[in-house]
Write a protein that holds these residues in place. Structure first.
Motif, short mmCIF file in Angstrom:
data_model
loop_
_atom_site.label_atom_id
_atom_site.label_comp_id
_atom_site.label_asym_id
_atom_site.label_seq_id
_atom_site.Cartn_x
_atom_site.Cartn_y
_atom_site.Cartn_z
N LEU A 107 9.85 19.40 8.09
CA LEU A 107 9.79 19.56 9.54
C LEU A 107 9.39 18.24 10.21
O LEU A 107 8.41 17.62 9.83
N ARG A 108 10.20 17.79 11.17
CA ARG A 108 9.88 16.59 11.94
C ARG A 108 8.89 16.97 13.03
O ARG A 108 9.26 17.37 14.13
N LYS A 152 0.34 22.38 19.96
CA LYS A 152 -0.35 21.97 18.74
C LYS A 152 0.37 22.58 17.54
O LYS A 152 0.55 23.79 17.47
N LEU A 153 0.80 21.71 16.63
CA LEU A 153 1.38 22.17 15.37
C LEU A 153 0.24 22.32 14.38
O LEU A 153 -0.41 21.33 14.01
N LEU A 154 -0.03 23.53 13.98
CA LEU A 154 -1.23 23.84 13.22
C LEU A 154 -1.12 23.41 11.76
O LEU A 154 -0.03 23.36 11.19
N GLY A 155 -2.27 23.17 11.17
CA GLY A 155 -2.33 22.84 9.76
C GLY A 155 -2.53 24.04 8.88
O GLY A 155 -2.53 23.94 7.63
N GLY A 156 -2.70 25.22 9.49
CA GLY A 156 -2.86 26.46 8.74
C GLY A 156 -2.39 27.62 9.59
O GLY A 156 -2.22 27.50 10.81
N GLU A 197 13.35 27.47 9.40
CA GLU A 197 14.00 26.53 10.31
C GLU A 197 13.47 26.71 11.73
O GLU A 197 13.49 27.81 12.26
N ILE A 198 13.02 25.62 12.35
CA ILE A 198 12.53 25.63 13.73
C ILE A 198 13.17 24.46 14.46
O ILE A 198 13.08 23.32 14.00
N GLU A 199 13.80 24.74 15.59
CA GLU A 199 14.52 23.69 16.29
C GLU A 199 14.46 23.92 17.79
O GLU A 199 14.69 25.04 18.27
N ALA A 200 14.16 22.87 18.54
CA ALA A 200 14.22 22.93 20.00
C ALA A 200 15.66 22.63 20.42
O ALA A 200 16.15 21.52 20.23
N LEU A 205 9.37 17.86 17.31
CA LEU A 205 8.98 19.14 17.89
C LEU A 205 7.92 18.93 18.97
O LEU A 205 7.99 19.52 20.05
N LYS A 206 6.97 18.08 18.71
CA LYS A 206 5.94 17.77 19.69
C LYS A 206 6.54 17.12 20.93
O LYS A 206 6.15 17.41 22.07
#
Length: 286
Positions: A10-11, A27-31, A65-68, A15-16
């Motif tokens: 994941l880039r 915020k892209l979480l670490g958990g 898969e996650i995409e804007a 995403l941010k």
């Protein structure tokens, strides 16, 4: 904008960047948000005393898969695409006066799941992630952040269009600029037949007019000065259908939105959001 590198990672920076274009907190979480199901995609809106509202995303397993797909700078909204393998996960639904067991069971069955157990305080569900690709409309609506799962749409404009019921689209042609909206509710001008039914209802049953009443269900409902519900029944060749109609007048209020002032009676119609949660501010883990 693809948010995955050639090796499938994941880039995070891309995403941010998609969220930051509209000054949307992210915020892209670490958990995981829910530690019981670390493999699934999870998303919610968090309120911080220091930073205010912001989106939190836990991407889950590496093969999710996650995409804007697109961003609308004027609306400060984006469309997020999510696709993941079918996975089993667990969820706890707390009991409340606004949550009925039948609705919980229906939601569980819709994903191929079931209620595993029940306590005095909650239901524990076994659910499954859908294998189909999903689209989420995210961003700022009126006063607060929101997330809505939509049926289709590559762009923000297309996603908004997919939320409109057929009645809204038809009336936009006849009454351009006269369709009002607050959150997930549309307020439509009345047809001659609807105005006649409403007048007949109020004439025969004046107590059907409820003051300061919700226009629909929800833990934090939208409330109008006056609301009338008509239990309309339409007979077909084989059976009788119930088609309840809700009408509202006056001012519609909700803590997440600016007050909406209606110019007379309006018919109330909910949008076509997928899997509408009871509470719009606290989002279910997907």
């Amino acid at each position: 904008m693809p948010t995955w590198s050639a090796d499938g990672a994941l880039r995070r920076d891309l995403l941010k960047k998609s969220f930051s274009r509209g000054s949307l907190g992210f915020k892209l979480l670490g958990g995981p948000i829910d530690s019981r199901s670390p493999s699934i995609f999870q998303m919610d809106i968090h309120q911080s005393p220091r930073f205010g509202e912001y989106f939190r995303i836990w991407p889950g397993a590496r093969d999710n898969e996650i995409e804007a797909l697109s961003f609308d700078e004027d609306r400060r909204q984006l469309v997020l695409r999510v696709k993941e393998p079918r996975r089993r996960f667990l969820q706890v639904v707390r009991k409340s006066p606004w949550t009925r067991q039948a609705e919980v069971e229906e939601r569980a069955r819709a994903s191929g799941g079931r209620i595993l157990s029940e306590t005095r305080h909650d239901w524990r569900l076994e659910l499954w992630t859908p294998i189909e690709e999903r689209r989420f409309l995210c961003g700022m609506d009126d006063l607060h952040l929101f997330v809505a799962q939509v049926q289709e749409g590559e762009t923000v404009a297309q996603a908004h269009e997919s939320l409109k019921p057929r009645a809204v689209r038809e009336l936009e042609v006849l009454w351009p600029g006269h369709i009002l909206r607050q959150g997930e509710w549309f307020f439509l001008p009345l047809s001659a037949d609807e105005a006649e039914r409403l007048a007949a209802q109020l004439g025969a049953w004046p107590r059907s007019l409820k003051y300061r009443h919700p226009v629909g269900p929800g833990r934090r409902p939208h409330v109008a000065d006056g609301v009338v519900t008509i239990d309309r029944r339409v007979k077909t060749r084989y059976r009788e259908q119930r088609l309840p109609e809700v009408y509202a007048q006056g001012t519609v209020i909700h803590p997440d939105h600016r007050d909406l002032h209606l110019d007379g009676w309006r018919k109330v119609v909910r949008n076509r959001e997928v899997n509408t949660p009871v509470d719009k501010r606290v989002w279910w883990i997907d």
